[in-house]
Scaffold this motif. Structure first.
Motif, PDB file in Angstrom:
ATOM      1  N   PRO A  30       0.801  -1.224   0.000  1.00 26.92           N
ATOM      2  CA  PRO A  30       0.000   0.000   0.000  1.00 26.92           C
ATOM      3  C   PRO A  30       0.837   1.279   0.000  1.00 26.92           C
ATOM      4  N   ILE A  31       2.154   1.154   0.066  1.00 26.17           N
ATOM      5  CA  ILE A  31       3.052   2.315   0.132  1.00 26.17           C
ATOM      6  C   ILE A  31       3.682   2.528  -1.244  1.00 26.17           C
ATOM      7  N   PRO A  32       3.532   3.722  -1.852  1.00 25.89           N
ATOM      8  CA  PRO A  32       4.154   3.977  -3.150  1.00 25.89           C
ATOM      9  C   PRO A  32       5.660   3.759  -3.113  1.00 25.89           C
ATOM     10  N   GLY A  33       6.201   3.267  -4.226  1.00 25.82           N
ATOM     11  CA  GLY A  33       7.629   3.015  -4.307  1.00 25.82           C
ATOM     12  C   GLY A  33       7.915   1.860  -5.239  1.00 25.82           C
ATOM     13  N   THR A  34       9.201   1.493  -5.320  1.00 29.88           N
ATOM     14  CA  THR A  34       9.642   0.420  -6.199  1.00 29.88           C
ATOM     15  C   THR A  34      10.094  -0.767  -5.353  1.00 29.88           C
ATOM     16  N   TYR A  35       9.641  -1.937  -5.741  1.00 30.41           N
ATOM     17  CA  TYR A  35       9.917  -3.168  -5.001  1.00 30.41           C
ATOM     18  C   TYR A  35      10.531  -4.193  -5.955  1.00 30.41           C
ATOM     19  N   ILE A  36      11.400  -5.026  -5.411  1.00 29.61           N
ATOM     20  CA  ILE A  36      12.042  -6.099  -6.177  1.00 29.61           C
ATOM     21  C   ILE A  36      11.653  -7.442  -5.565  1.00 29.61           C
ATOM     22  N   LEU A  37      11.217  -8.357  -6.402  1.00 29.64           N
ATOM     23  CA  LEU A  37      10.966  -9.727  -5.976  1.00 29.64           C
ATOM     24  C   LEU A  37      11.812 -10.651  -6.830  1.00 29.64           C
ATOM     25  N   SER A  38      12.743 -11.347  -6.181  1.00 32.46           N
ATOM     26  CA  SER A  38      13.580 -12.336  -6.848  1.00 32.46           C
ATOM     27  C   SER A  38      12.995 -13.723  -6.590  1.00 32.46           C
ATOM     28  N   GLN A  39      12.732 -14.468  -7.663  1.00 31.16           N
ATOM     29  CA  GLN A  39      12.177 -15.810  -7.543  1.00 31.16           C
ATOM     30  C   GLN A  39      13.101 -16.817  -8.218  1.00 31.16           C
ATOM     31  N   SER A  40      13.628 -17.716  -7.423  1.00 28.23           N
ATOM     32  CA  SER A  40      14.453 -18.809  -7.938  1.00 28.23           C
ATOM     33  C   SER A  40      13.601 -20.071  -7.961  1.00 28.23           C
ATOM     34  N   ASN A  41      13.563 -20.732  -9.119  1.00 26.88           N
ATOM     35  CA  ASN A  41      12.683 -21.870  -9.298  1.00 26.88           C
ATOM     36  C   ASN A  41      13.425 -23.018  -9.964  1.00 26.88           C
ATOM     37  N   TYR A  42      13.298 -24.213  -9.370  1.00 28.00           N
ATOM     38  CA  TYR A  42      13.836 -25.431  -9.971  1.00 28.00           C
ATOM     39  C   TYR A  42      12.677 -26.390 -10.199  1.00 28.00           C
ATOM     40  N   TYR A  43      12.515 -26.829 -11.453  1.00 34.70           N
ATOM     41  CA  TYR A  43      11.446 -27.758 -11.808  1.00 34.70           C
ATOM     42  C   TYR A  43      12.047 -29.007 -12.438  1.00 34.70           C
ATOM     43  N   SER A  44      11.539 -30.169 -12.046  1.00 35.53           N
ATOM     44  CA  SER A  44      12.013 -31.422 -12.643  1.00 35.53           C
ATOM     45  C   SER A  44      10.840 -32.380 -12.805  1.00 35.53           C
ATOM     46  N   ALA A  45      10.878 -33.128 -13.908  1.00 41.19           N
ATOM     47  CA  ALA A  45       9.852 -34.145 -14.173  1.00 41.19           C
ATOM     48  C   ALA A  45      10.470 -35.253 -14.992  1.00 41.19           C
ATOM     49  N   ASN A  46      10.067 -36.493 -14.699  1.00 45.19           N
ATOM     50  CA  ASN A  46      10.534 -37.635 -15.500  1.00 45.19           C
ATOM     51  C   ASN A  46       9.364 -38.396 -16.109  1.00 45.19           C
ATOM     52  N   ARG A  47       8.215 -37.722 -16.175  1.00 46.55           N
ATOM     53  CA  ARG A  47       7.075 -38.341 -16.845  1.00 46.55           C
ATOM     54  C   ARG A  47       6.313 -37.296 -17.656  1.00 46.55           C
ATOM     55  N   LEU A  48       5.851 -37.731 -18.810  1.00 44.12           N
ATOM     56  CA  LEU A  48       4.993 -36.945 -19.688  1.00 44.12           C
ATOM     57  C   LEU A  48       3.693 -37.719 -19.837  1.00 44.12           C
ATOM     58  N   ASN A  49       2.571 -37.053 -19.529  1.00 45.87           N
ATOM     59  CA  ASN A  49       1.289 -37.741 -19.493  1.00 45.87           C
ATOM     60  C   ASN A  49       0.481 -37.507 -20.766  1.00 45.87           C
ATOM     61  N   ASP A  50      -0.375 -38.479 -21.078  1.00 46.82           N
ATOM     62  CA  ASP A  50      -1.279 -38.333 -22.210  1.00 46.82           C
ATOM     63  C   ASP A  50      -2.532 -37.565 -21.781  1.00 46.82           C
ATOM     64  N   GLY A  51      -3.527 -37.513 -22.655  1.00 42.92           N
ATOM     65  CA  GLY A  51      -4.727 -36.742 -22.371  1.00 42.92           C
ATOM     66  C   GLY A  51      -5.605 -37.318 -21.285  1.00 42.92           C
ATOM     67  N   ASN A  52      -5.331 -38.546 -20.843  1.00 39.55           N
ATOM     68  CA  ASN A  52      -6.068 -39.153 -19.733  1.00 39.55           C
ATOM     69  C   ASN A  52      -5.299 -39.101 -18.423  1.00 39.55           C
TER      70      ASN A  52
END
Length: 280
Positions: A30-52
């Protein structure tokens, strides 16, 4: 079935990463000004699914690491009692894909996003209405098995609601619709998408514990070569724990782990987030 024909949206790539909002959703200060948000993200998957939602029997693995900088500015301008807010989102991504012994590794700035919005602060309630524009700034080559960029534009109208009690309950819900344009390099148009990020938790002084995640539904068909009879429409749901510590109102660190419990025409994996926010 090949990996390409199984993915919802072209190459399984979207202009938005579900679950990114967490407890920051609808949380413009609610306070005017400039803010920084740093987001570090690690994603891993070993499966790919079909439409079901069933795993496709193939040797598959994808790992991505992203460092995203969000530059948020709360202006002094008022419209209908709301603060006018802007945002620039700059993601840097390293990705590695392996499909049946064949791999690809890419490093690039991903597609960048600009935001223009309004935010109302009504006691413990925050409301946000915004419009995100995502441009094709990420590296893209149609010959690549893995691309960091999408090579198309997207328009993302977004709503957000937050309830915040500094000594108790907190809730954040952020639905957004992603309207995709055509990838002119491949003549492929990814279907339009609905994301709903959510977070629910409890504040114990400077510490917050809770659950975060997202729900996802693609609501129009992909259009292009290799699209199946179901339009390659994707679906997903993820949930996981979150922990936040606020050093002061302008300095906060948080982390979360989100597991995808449902995935159709998509990868199914896990995402680890570490977030650090501060006021300039």
């Amino acid at each position: 079935m090949t990996a390409a024909s199984a993915w919802a949206t072209e190459g399984g790539n979207s202009s938005y990463q579900g679950g990114a909002s967490q407890f920051y959703g609808a949380g413009f200060p609610p306070i005017p000004g400039t803010y920084i948000l740093s987001q570090s993200n690690y994603y891993s998957a070993n499966r790919l699914n079909d439409g079901n939602g069933n795993k496709i029997p193939m040797d598959f693995s994808i790992k991505t690491y992203a460092e995203t900088i969000r530059i948020l500015h709360v202006t002094d301008l008022k419209v209908a009692g709301a603060d006018v807010v802007t945002q620039l989102v700059v993601p840097l991504v390293h990705g590695n894909l392996s499909v049946m012994g064949h791999g690809d590794t890419q490093n690039s700035v991903a597609d960048m996003t600009g935001t223009l919005g309004l935010t109302w602060h009504l006691g413990p309630h925050n409301l946000v209405v915004g419009l995100d524009f995502t441009g094709p700034t990420g590296r893209y080559k149609k010959e690549n098995a893995l691309n960091i960029g999408t090579n198309h534009w997207s328009l993302q109208p977004t709503l957000g609601y937050k309830y915040f009690d500094p000594e108790g309950f907190e809730l954040s819900v952020v639905p957004r619709v992603v309207f995709n344009t055509k990838n002119t390099a491949t003549d492929y148009t990814s279907g339009n998408e609905l994301y709903v990020d959510y977070a629910v938790g409890w504040n114990f002084g400077p510490t917050k514990v809770g659950l975060v995640g997202y729900a996802y539904q693609q609501f129009t068909d992909d259009k292009g070569t290799g699209v199946g009879s179901d339009g390659n429409r994707g679906k997903a749901f993820a949930i996981g724990p979150s922990l936040t510590y606020s050093f002061n109102p302008g300095l906060q660190v948080s982390g979360s782990w989100q597991r995808e419990l449902v995935a159709e025409h998509r990868t199914q994996g896990n995402a680890l987030w570490v977030n650090f926010g501060f006021k300039l």
